[in-house]
Design a protein around this motif. Structure first.
Motif, mmCIF file in Angstrom:
data_model
loop_
_atom_site.group_PDB
_atom_site.id
_atom_site.type_symbol
_atom_site.label_atom_id
_atom_site.label_comp_id
_atom_site.label_asym_id
_atom_site.label_seq_id
_atom_site.Cartn_x
_atom_site.Cartn_y
_atom_site.Cartn_z
ATOM 1 N N SER A 18 6.914 -53.779 90.365
ATOM 2 C CA SER A 18 7.699 -53.941 91.581
ATOM 3 C C SER A 18 8.775 -55.026 91.459
ATOM 4 O O SER A 18 9.535 -55.256 92.390
ATOM 5 N N SER A 19 8.827 -55.682 90.310
ATOM 6 C CA SER A 19 9.801 -56.759 90.110
ATOM 7 C C SER A 19 11.204 -56.206 89.877
ATOM 8 O O SER A 19 11.376 -55.126 89.314
ATOM 9 N N TYR A 20 12.170 -56.984 90.292
ATOM 10 C CA TYR A 20 13.553 -56.735 89.913
ATOM 11 C C TYR A 20 13.834 -57.568 88.677
ATOM 12 O O TYR A 20 13.174 -58.577 88.430
ATOM 13 N N ASP A 21 14.818 -57.178 87.882
ATOM 14 C CA ASP A 21 15.097 -57.855 86.620
ATOM 15 C C ASP A 21 15.995 -59.078 86.777
ATOM 16 O O ASP A 21 15.836 -60.056 86.042
ATOM 17 N N ILE A 22 16.933 -59.011 87.713
ATOM 18 C CA ILE A 22 17.968 -60.038 87.842
ATOM 19 C C ILE A 22 18.202 -60.347 89.313
ATOM 20 O O ILE A 22 18.162 -59.437 90.150
ATOM 21 N N ILE A 23 18.470 -61.626 89.604
ATOM 22 C CA ILE A 23 18.989 -61.988 90.918
ATOM 23 C C ILE A 23 20.342 -62.661 90.705
ATOM 24 O O ILE A 23 20.471 -63.550 89.866
ATOM 25 N N LEU A 24 21.327 -62.174 91.429
ATOM 26 C CA LEU A 24 22.667 -62.750 91.456
ATOM 27 C C LEU A 24 22.798 -63.483 92.782
ATOM 28 O O LEU A 24 22.603 -62.888 93.849
ATOM 29 N N MET A 25 23.082 -64.780 92.716
ATOM 30 C CA MET A 25 23.239 -65.598 93.918
ATOM 31 C C MET A 25 24.675 -66.097 93.938
ATOM 32 O O MET A 25 25.095 -66.828 93.029
ATOM 33 N N SER A 26 25.423 -65.690 94.939
ATOM 34 C CA SER A 26 26.829 -66.088 95.021
ATOM 35 C C SER A 26 27.104 -66.733 96.368
ATOM 36 O O SER A 26 26.474 -66.392 97.371
ATOM 37 N N ASP A 49 14.055 -62.385 85.959
ATOM 38 C CA ASP A 49 12.648 -62.296 86.355
ATOM 39 C C ASP A 49 11.743 -62.684 85.188
ATOM 40 O O ASP A 49 12.016 -62.334 84.034
ATOM 41 N N ILE A 50 10.666 -63.394 85.494
ATOM 42 C CA ILE A 50 9.698 -63.763 84.456
ATOM 43 C C ILE A 50 8.356 -63.047 84.623
ATOM 44 O O ILE A 50 7.491 -63.163 83.765
ATOM 45 N N ARG A 51 8.202 -62.277 85.713
ATOM 46 C CA ARG A 51 6.942 -61.558 85.951
ATOM 47 C C ARG A 51 6.890 -60.221 85.223
ATOM 48 O O ARG A 51 5.856 -59.827 84.704
ATOM 49 N N HIS A 52 7.968 -59.481 85.283
ATOM 50 C CA HIS A 52 8.072 -58.166 84.653
ATOM 51 C C HIS A 52 7.061 -57.162 85.186
ATOM 52 O O HIS A 52 6.580 -56.302 84.448
ATOM 53 N N GLY A 53 6.741 -57.267 86.473
ATOM 54 C CA GLY A 53 5.827 -56.316 87.093
ATOM 55 C C GLY A 53 6.564 -55.048 87.498
ATOM 56 O O GLY A 53 7.795 -54.990 87.526
#
Length: 97
Positions: free
Chosen positions: A49-57, A43-47
């Motif tokens: 409500s933001s999540y830190d990581i997205i894992l796409m598999s 994540d680049i927003r760091h809000g």
């Protein structure tokens, strides 16, 4: 194609903790034959409500996804993530060509 997206919000949200979690997730690359493709983005927003990581598999079939879930490498990574995870969300879907 089966796509599984996993959003992760970590307990410790500092850059070092996020980078470590990313590296652990990426460590599955090339070690699980059922895993067709794996991407990890931060994540680049760091809000709040933001999540830190997205894992796409990606997986060829649901059978491959099910086999991935119980694969020893995935189980080891899952144990680590469970220890650093505050909350998560996932969406798993089938993409037709």
């Amino acid at each position: 194609m089966i796509i599984n997206n996993l959003l992760l919000k970590l307990k410790a949200r500092d850059r070092e903790s996020i980078d470590k979690a990313r590296d652990v997730l990426l460590s599955m690359n090339g070690k699980i034959e059922y895993l067709h493709d794996l991407r990890v983005e931060l994540d680049i927003r760091h809000g709040a409500s933001s999540y830190d990581i997205i894992l796409m598999s990606q997986f060829v079939s649901m059978a491959d996804f099910d086999a991935y879930l119980v694969h020893p490498v995935h189980m080891e990574v899952s144990k680590f993530i469970a220890g650093v995870l505050e909350t998560g969300a996932s969406v798993c879907y089938e993409r037709y060509k």
